[in-house]
Design a protein around this motif. Structure first.
Motif, PDB file in Angstrom:
ATOM      1  N   ALA A 193       2.652   1.821   5.408  1.00  0.00           N
ATOM      2  CA  ALA A 193       1.385   2.538   5.572  1.00  0.00           C
ATOM      3  C   ALA A 193       0.251   1.569   5.905  1.00  0.00           C
ATOM      4  CB  ALA A 193       1.065   3.329   4.305  1.00  0.00           C
ATOM      5  N   VAL A 194       0.265   0.399   5.274  1.00  0.00           N
ATOM      6  CA  VAL A 194      -0.749  -0.622   5.568  1.00  0.00           C
ATOM      7  C   VAL A 194      -0.620  -1.088   7.017  1.00  0.00           C
ATOM      8  CG1 VAL A 194      -1.452  -3.011   5.063  1.00  0.00           C
ATOM      9  CG2 VAL A 194      -1.110  -1.382   3.190  1.00  0.00           C
ATOM     10  N   ASP A 195       0.621  -1.309   7.464  1.00  0.00           N
ATOM     11  CA  ASP A 195       0.849  -1.705   8.863  1.00  0.00           C
ATOM     12  C   ASP A 195       0.349  -0.626   9.828  1.00  0.00           C
ATOM     13  OD1 ASP A 195       1.970  -4.117   8.120  1.00  0.00           O
ATOM     14  OD2 ASP A 195       4.041  -3.442   8.404  1.00  0.00           O
ATOM     15  N   ASP A 196       0.666   0.623   9.507  1.00  0.00           N
ATOM     16  CA  ASP A 196       0.225   1.732  10.357  1.00  0.00           C
ATOM     17  C   ASP A 196      -1.301   1.808  10.413  1.00  0.00           C
ATOM     18  OD1 ASP A 196       2.862   2.382  10.820  1.00  0.00           O
ATOM     19  OD2 ASP A 196       2.880   4.124   9.471  1.00  0.00           O
ATOM     20  N   LEU A 197      -1.932   1.619   9.270  1.00  0.00           N
ATOM     21  CA  LEU A 197      -3.386   1.670   9.234  1.00  0.00           C
ATOM     22  C   LEU A 197      -3.993   0.499  10.008  1.00  0.00           C
ATOM     23  CD1 LEU A 197      -5.962   3.033   8.389  1.00  0.00           C
ATOM     24  CD2 LEU A 197      -5.731   2.015   6.126  1.00  0.00           C
ATOM     25  N   SER A 198      -3.388  -0.659   9.875  1.00  0.00           N
ATOM     26  CA  SER A 198      -3.870  -1.833  10.627  1.00  0.00           C
ATOM     27  C   SER A 198      -3.785  -1.580  12.131  1.00  0.00           C
ATOM     28  CB  SER A 198      -3.052  -3.073  10.278  1.00  0.00           C
ATOM     29  OG  SER A 198      -3.258  -3.444   8.943  1.00  0.00           O
ATOM     30  N   LYS A 199      -2.675  -0.991  12.568  1.00  0.00           N
ATOM     31  CA  LYS A 199      -2.507  -0.677  13.995  1.00  0.00           C
ATOM     32  C   LYS A 199      -3.543   0.354  14.442  1.00  0.00           C
ATOM     33  CE  LYS A 199       2.399  -1.733  13.986  1.00  0.00           C
ATOM     34  NZ  LYS A 199       3.748  -1.159  13.878  1.00  0.00           N
ATOM     35  N   GLY A 200      -3.778   1.353  13.606  1.00  0.00           N
ATOM     36  CA  GLY A 200      -4.774   2.369  13.928  1.00  0.00           C
ATOM     37  C   GLY A 200      -6.170   1.781  14.049  1.00  0.00           C
ATOM     38  N   VAL A 201      -6.499   0.886  13.129  1.00  0.00           N
ATOM     39  CA  VAL A 201      -7.806   0.219  13.160  1.00  0.00           C
ATOM     40  C   VAL A 201      -7.953  -0.571  14.451  1.00  0.00           C
ATOM     41  CG1 VAL A 201      -9.153  -1.653  12.107  1.00  0.00           C
ATOM     42  CG2 VAL A 201      -8.218   0.169  10.671  1.00  0.00           C
ATOM     43  N   GLU A 202      -6.914  -1.315  14.814  1.00  0.00           N
ATOM     44  CA  GLU A 202      -6.981  -2.112  16.050  1.00  0.00           C
ATOM     45  C   GLU A 202      -7.091  -1.222  17.285  1.00  0.00           C
ATOM     46  OE1 GLU A 202      -7.685  -5.299  16.478  1.00  0.00           O
ATOM     47  OE2 GLU A 202      -7.885  -5.172  14.307  1.00  0.00           O
ATOM     48  N   SER A 203      -6.403  -0.083  17.267  1.00  0.00           N
ATOM     49  CA  SER A 203      -6.479   0.855  18.378  1.00  0.00           C
ATOM     50  C   SER A 203      -7.904   1.389  18.546  1.00  0.00           C
ATOM     51  CB  SER A 203      -5.501   2.009  18.133  1.00  0.00           C
ATOM     52  OG  SER A 203      -5.669   3.011  19.093  1.00  0.00           O
ATOM     53  N   ALA A 248      -4.300   6.288   6.240  1.00  0.00           N
ATOM     54  CA  ALA A 248      -5.070   6.200   4.988  1.00  0.00           C
ATOM     55  C   ALA A 248      -4.594   7.262   3.999  1.00  0.00           C
ATOM     56  CB  ALA A 248      -6.560   6.366   5.268  1.00  0.00           C
ATOM     57  N   ALA A 249      -4.287   8.447   4.499  1.00  0.00           N
ATOM     58  CA  ALA A 249      -3.754   9.507   3.637  1.00  0.00           C
ATOM     59  C   ALA A 249      -2.412   9.098   3.037  1.00  0.00           C
ATOM     60  CB  ALA A 249      -3.617  10.811   4.409  1.00  0.00           C
ATOM     61  N   GLU A 250      -1.586   8.422   3.838  1.00  0.00           N
ATOM     62  CA  GLU A 250      -0.286   7.957   3.345  1.00  0.00           C
ATOM     63  C   GLU A 250      -0.468   6.893   2.271  1.00  0.00           C
ATOM     64  OE1 GLU A 250       3.700   7.966   2.762  1.00  0.00           O
ATOM     65  OE2 GLU A 250       2.528   9.379   3.936  1.00  0.00           O
ATOM     66  N   ILE A 251      -1.420   5.998   2.452  1.00  0.00           N
ATOM     67  CA  ILE A 251      -1.706   4.989   1.421  1.00  0.00           C
ATOM     68  C   ILE A 251      -2.135   5.688   0.137  1.00  0.00           C
ATOM     69  CG2 ILE A 251      -3.330   3.164   0.728  1.00  0.00           C
ATOM     70  CD1 ILE A 251      -3.138   2.148   3.652  1.00  0.00           C
ATOM     71  N   GLY A 252      -2.966   6.705   0.276  1.00  0.00           N
ATOM     72  CA  GLY A 252      -3.385   7.462  -0.906  1.00  0.00           C
ATOM     73  C   GLY A 252      -2.205   8.073  -1.637  1.00  0.00           C
ATOM     74  N   LYS A 253      -1.244   8.620  -0.888  1.00  0.00           N
ATOM     75  CA  LYS A 253      -0.049   9.214  -1.498  1.00  0.00           C
ATOM     76  C   LYS A 253       0.784   8.171  -2.224  1.00  0.00           C
ATOM     77  CE  LYS A 253       0.516  12.779   2.001  1.00  0.00           C
ATOM     78  NZ  LYS A 253       1.337  13.191   3.152  1.00  0.00           N
ATOM     79  N   VAL A 254       0.994   7.022  -1.570  1.00  0.00           N
ATOM     80  CA  VAL A 254       1.842   5.973  -2.148  1.00  0.00           C
ATOM     81  C   VAL A 254       1.190   5.398  -3.403  1.00  0.00           C
ATOM     82  CG1 VAL A 254       2.841   3.690  -1.750  1.00  0.00           C
ATOM     83  CG2 VAL A 254       2.932   5.402   0.052  1.00  0.00           C
ATOM     84  N   ASN A 310      -6.923  -6.859   0.831  1.00  0.00           N
ATOM     85  CA  ASN A 310      -6.828  -6.816  -0.633  1.00  0.00           C
ATOM     86  C   ASN A 310      -5.551  -6.113  -1.069  1.00  0.00           C
ATOM     87  OD1 ASN A 310      -9.346  -8.014  -0.875  1.00  0.00           O
ATOM     88  ND2 ASN A 310     -10.414  -6.064  -1.164  1.00  0.00           N
ATOM     89  N   LEU A 311      -5.229  -5.009  -0.433  1.00  0.00           N
ATOM     90  CA  LEU A 311      -4.058  -4.236  -0.799  1.00  0.00           C
ATOM     91  C   LEU A 311      -2.774  -4.994  -0.490  1.00  0.00           C
ATOM     92  CD1 LEU A 311      -3.173  -1.574  -1.975  1.00  0.00           C
ATOM     93  CD2 LEU A 311      -3.290  -0.569   0.294  1.00  0.00           C
ATOM     94  N   ASN A 312      -2.739  -5.650   0.646  1.00  0.00           N
ATOM     95  CA  ASN A 312      -1.562  -6.434   1.021  1.00  0.00           C
ATOM     96  C   ASN A 312      -1.274  -7.525   0.004  1.00  0.00           C
ATOM     97  OD1 ASN A 312       0.135  -5.809   3.085  1.00  0.00           O
ATOM     98  ND2 ASN A 312      -1.021  -6.870   4.651  1.00  0.00           N
ATOM     99  N   ASN A 313      -2.304  -8.064  -0.619  1.00  0.00           N
ATOM    100  CA  ASN A 313      -2.140  -9.145  -1.591  1.00  0.00           C
ATOM    101  C   ASN A 313      -1.717  -8.647  -2.961  1.00  0.00           C
ATOM    102  OD1 ASN A 313      -2.867 -11.081   0.302  1.00  0.00           O
ATOM    103  ND2 ASN A 313      -5.036 -10.885  -0.183  1.00  0.00           N
ATOM    104  N   ASN A 318       4.151  -5.251  -3.245  1.00  0.00           N
ATOM    105  CA  ASN A 318       5.335  -5.551  -2.442  1.00  0.00           C
ATOM    106  C   ASN A 318       6.152  -4.276  -2.230  1.00  0.00           C
ATOM    107  OD1 ASN A 318       6.344  -5.179  -4.978  1.00  0.00           O
ATOM    108  ND2 ASN A 318       7.288  -7.194  -5.172  1.00  0.00           N
ATOM    109  N   ASN A 319       5.489  -3.123  -2.302  1.00  0.00           N
ATOM    110  CA  ASN A 319       6.117  -1.821  -2.126  1.00  0.00           C
ATOM    111  C   ASN A 319       6.361  -1.578  -0.633  1.00  0.00           C
ATOM    112  OD1 ASN A 319       5.920   1.106  -1.435  1.00  0.00           O
ATOM    113  ND2 ASN A 319       5.933   1.321  -3.658  1.00  0.00           N
ATOM    114  N   ALA A 320       7.587  -1.269  -0.258  1.00  0.00           N
ATOM    115  CA  ALA A 320       7.954  -1.097   1.157  1.00  0.00           C
ATOM    116  C   ALA A 320       7.210   0.074   1.814  1.00  0.00           C
ATOM    117  CB  ALA A 320       9.457  -0.900   1.288  1.00  0.00           C
TER     118      ALA A 320
END
Length: 113
Positions: free
Chosen positions: A72-82, A103-109, A59-62, A65-67
């Motif tokens: 942060a979304v990519d990092d969270l996705s990697k963490g989830v997969e790990s 997730a904390a970084e997403i909250g900050k952004v 949902n957030l990715n859609n 377009n904030n870099a």
């Protein structure tokens, strides 16, 4: 002037979507933390929490377009997969630090101001 107002509203809507999604992710991460601490009772709760986080990330990715947010979304996705991989390999108490940090970084952004 009308175009500016509409553009401003669109930006505001996106910002609000980001905040709502960040809140949902925070709730899902909290659920994940609880699931990991209760893993001896029911390991499937971990997978359910990971699935909820993944859905919120989609949902957030859609909506942005904030870099910084994309990273942060990519990092969270990697963490989830790990975490998901660790659970599949039999780890009932995986390290979820990459998930909580991202997730904390997403909250900050997503936090206005």
């Amino acid at each position: 002037m009308t175009t500016f107002t509409l553009t401003g509203c669109g930006a505001l809507d996106k910002a609000m979507d980001c905040v709502r999604t960040a809140d949902a992710i925070a709730t899902s991460v909290s659920n994940l933390q609880q699931a990991v601490s209760n893993a001896s009772n029911d390991v499937t709760q971990i997978e359910e929490s990971l699935t909820a986080i993944t859905q919120e990330l989609d949902n957030l990715n859609n909506t942005t377009n904030n870099a910084d947010l994309s990273k942060a979304v990519d990092d969270l996705s990697k963490g989830v997969e790990s975490v998901r991989t660790a659970v599949r390999e039999g780890d009932a108490t995986p390290d979820i630090t990459p998930v909580t940090d991202a997730a904390a970084e997403i909250g900050k952004v997503c936090t206005p101001g």
